[in-house]
Design a protein around this motif. Sequence first.
Motif, PDB file in Angstrom:
ATOM      1  N   ALA A   1       0.825  -1.203   0.000  1.00  0.00           N
ATOM      2  CA  ALA A   1       0.000   0.000   0.000  1.00  0.00           C
ATOM      3  C   ALA A   1       0.864   1.260   0.000  1.00  0.00           C
ATOM      4  N   THR A   2       0.232   2.363  -0.399  1.00  0.00           N
ATOM      5  CA  THR A   2       0.863   3.676  -0.354  1.00  0.00           C
ATOM      6  C   THR A   2       0.089   4.559   0.621  1.00  0.00           C
ATOM      7  N   LEU A   3       0.810   5.221   1.498  1.00  0.00           N
ATOM      8  CA  LEU A   3       0.207   6.115   2.489  1.00  0.00           C
ATOM      9  C   LEU A   3       0.452   7.558   2.071  1.00  0.00           C
ATOM     10  N   THR A   4      -0.607   8.363   2.086  1.00  0.00           N
ATOM     11  CA  THR A   4      -0.496   9.797   1.810  1.00  0.00           C
ATOM     12  C   THR A   4      -0.955  10.565   3.039  1.00  0.00           C
ATOM     13  N   LEU A   5      -0.115  11.462   3.518  1.00  0.00           N
ATOM     14  CA  LEU A   5      -0.432  12.288   4.682  1.00  0.00           C
ATOM     15  C   LEU A   5      -0.456  13.745   4.242  1.00  0.00           C
ATOM     16  N   THR A   6      -1.558  14.435   4.530  1.00  0.00           N
ATOM     17  CA  THR A   6      -1.741  15.823   4.113  1.00  0.00           C
ATOM     18  C   THR A   6      -2.014  16.699   5.324  1.00  0.00           C
ATOM     19  N   ALA A   7      -1.296  17.796   5.412  1.00  0.00           N
ATOM     20  CA  ALA A   7      -1.577  18.777   6.459  1.00  0.00           C
ATOM     21  C   ALA A   7      -2.828  19.552   6.080  1.00  0.00           C
ATOM     22  N   ARG A   8      -3.774  19.686   6.988  1.00  0.00           N
ATOM     23  CA  ARG A   8      -5.041  20.358   6.708  1.00  0.00           C
ATOM     24  C   ARG A   8      -4.962  21.858   6.945  1.00  0.00           C
ATOM     25  N   GLY A   9      -3.900  22.302   7.604  1.00  0.00           N
ATOM     26  CA  GLY A   9      -3.692  23.724   7.820  1.00  0.00           C
ATOM     27  C   GLY A   9      -2.533  24.228   6.985  1.00  0.00           C
TER      28      GLY A   9
ATOM     29  N   PRO B   1      -2.970  25.183   2.481  1.00  0.00           N
ATOM     30  CA  PRO B   1      -2.814  23.931   3.236  1.00  0.00           C
ATOM     31  C   PRO B   1      -1.675  23.080   2.683  1.00  0.00           C
ATOM     32  N   GLY B   2      -0.907  22.509   3.550  1.00  0.00           N
ATOM     33  CA  GLY B   2       0.217  21.663   3.157  1.00  0.00           C
ATOM     34  C   GLY B   2       1.209  21.581   4.296  1.00  0.00           C
ATOM     35  N   PRO B   3       2.212  20.728   4.142  1.00  0.00           N
ATOM     36  CA  PRO B   3       2.600  19.939   2.967  1.00  0.00           C
ATOM     37  C   PRO B   3       1.838  18.621   2.850  1.00  0.00           C
ATOM     38  N   THR B   4       2.086  17.928   1.721  1.00  0.00           N
ATOM     39  CA  THR B   4       1.537  16.603   1.457  1.00  0.00           C
ATOM     40  C   THR B   4       2.687  15.666   1.106  1.00  0.00           C
ATOM     41  N   TRP B   5       2.678  14.470   1.701  1.00  0.00           N
ATOM     42  CA  TRP B   5       3.716  13.483   1.406  1.00  0.00           C
ATOM     43  C   TRP B   5       3.069  12.131   1.120  1.00  0.00           C
ATOM     44  N   SER B   6       3.708  11.345   0.285  1.00  0.00           N
ATOM     45  CA  SER B   6       3.284   9.969   0.023  1.00  0.00           C
ATOM     46  C   SER B   6       4.479   9.047   0.151  1.00  0.00           C
ATOM     47  N   VAL B   7       4.226   7.807   0.601  1.00  0.00           N
ATOM     48  CA  VAL B   7       5.315   6.856   0.784  1.00  0.00           C
ATOM     49  C   VAL B   7       4.756   5.438   0.699  1.00  0.00           C
TER      50      VAL B   7
END
Length: 594
Positions: A60-68, A78-84
Amino acid sequence: MDGVLGRTVASRDRFARLWGLGDRNQPTGRTPGLVMLDGDPSIDVALAPFRAETTRTLPATLTLTARGAFEVPSFDTPGPTWSVGLGHVLPPEMEEADAGEPAGIGPLLPVSWQRMMHDADLMDSTLAPQVVVLTDALALTSNPRRFIDALVAIKRRFPGALLWAPGIGGPDNLALLVWLGVDLFDMTRSRQAAASEMLLDRGGPRTPSVELGESASLDAQVDAWRAAVAEVREHLAAGTLRQLVDRQALVAPSTVVQLRHHDEVCSTMDGLLERHVPRERKLMCMAETSLHEPAVLDWVNWMSTDYRAPQGMDRLLVLLPCSARKPYRFSKSHRRFIEAIGTNAVHEVMVTSPLGLVPRDLEQVWPAQHYDLAVTGRWSADEINRIGSMLSAMIERHDYQCIVDHSGITLPESCYGGLPRIDTRQGESAGSRTALERLSEAVREAVRTHGARRRSRDAMHLDEWRSASRRLLGGHAWLDGAEVRGRPPRFRIMCGSDQIGQWSPDRGGFSLSKAAVLRLEAGAALPQVHLTPDVVWKGDIHVGIVQDVVGDVRVGSDLLVMQNGQAIGLARALAPGWEWAGTPGRLAKAHQRL
């Protein structure tokens, strides 16, 4: 996808931290907080600063996004956004196996127990993740020792990163997990509770009270999280989180074991505890867990191995009970004890719990000046064993000739080292007239018999400062030739015409002058902060100008600032040593510059 998360530590207490997210001057988000997942109800950014999505692919790939608007440098969207990629995660019990498909590396770093055992990339010195995800946190909790070891290893390896432990947090264990170092949580357990028509609040899962308008809805679960997060943030900012943790850890045997093992690990770890704390801070010792509190164990270990009485004071040992007021000497009971003793030629040592023994010459330092407990007059077996072993060790390292015992506690005879012991209480209260008369007479006779000599006021203060310096600064030779000037309570410490320091009751330690820098380099053992050779030191100390750190850096420690092999000043640590390898923001406040 490689944006930088603006973050700075607003409050800290060992591994627990309250992060401000976004612009350091005006953070728009804080931790501890939630990570929103698919299916969660609408939650405001103040409570849930991040959102996460996981693909259904293998791996699987996880994406984490900052909402502020947390992304450096603009903080305008809003950001940052990362995927791994998450790779294959094997159960912790299969630690000897290699999963084969490695997880990704980057600002968002997934870590599992199996990966910690096998992936050498985690030791790359250039790796500096901003958020670490402990992907097998739920499985690790089945083995409390392994779970704690994993958390401690992650915090020490990646001190500048936020830590998310998916699937294990709830309002009922939030304080404990924050204390252990977790920053981000999710509503997995709350959604499971809602599906079972249970409400997960700070007391654990329970049936909601319908007649009082409660429900098990997701909105009610969010409200429970909001109350718990607000409580933890407030306690963390006030420096009282441990009190909340002690209460919360008692909800289940597994959490008691987690806290106990965490205390064991922390009590022997350099660069974690405190050297100085604000005068108003209290170390609350209301539960049995306080016997294992790392600051308490650190005191007990130091007293048992390193403490030395002031020179010439190890002839007559007087054991006294503690008092509710700290320092003891300002309490009514101890003023009466001091009056009855009538001389400063004896070594006064207080018998107490959970610290065991507190000498008069160290009663103003942390944690002796700050602990508080409920006095019942009854001693547990663990308390008696601790006091007895500490007393035995103290007697073995000194040349006491006699013990005058006004403490009221009876220990096994082996603890007294074969010395003559005079019990001045004889079953009476410590402040009774006849007990005080016996104390006075016993001390007079012991002084007459063993020849202890009274000290001048200045000599007494210097003895106390030397003891405090050995505890706080690692040595006392910098005080050689010093004299006492001024009036109480802020005596000045002079060497010739130079003031090298001042005793600060508010700090429970020394306020050091510029003239003391070179004396401290030669006559103490301060932790050292070595700055990079080419930097011009102007402001406070941050990770960008630090080349190396040597010694046990604790919160409040006085630090010797070095550059190119020479001492150039002093600083006071704001962050413990474990954070100095990568935590953004101020780590120490400049104090003196040559």
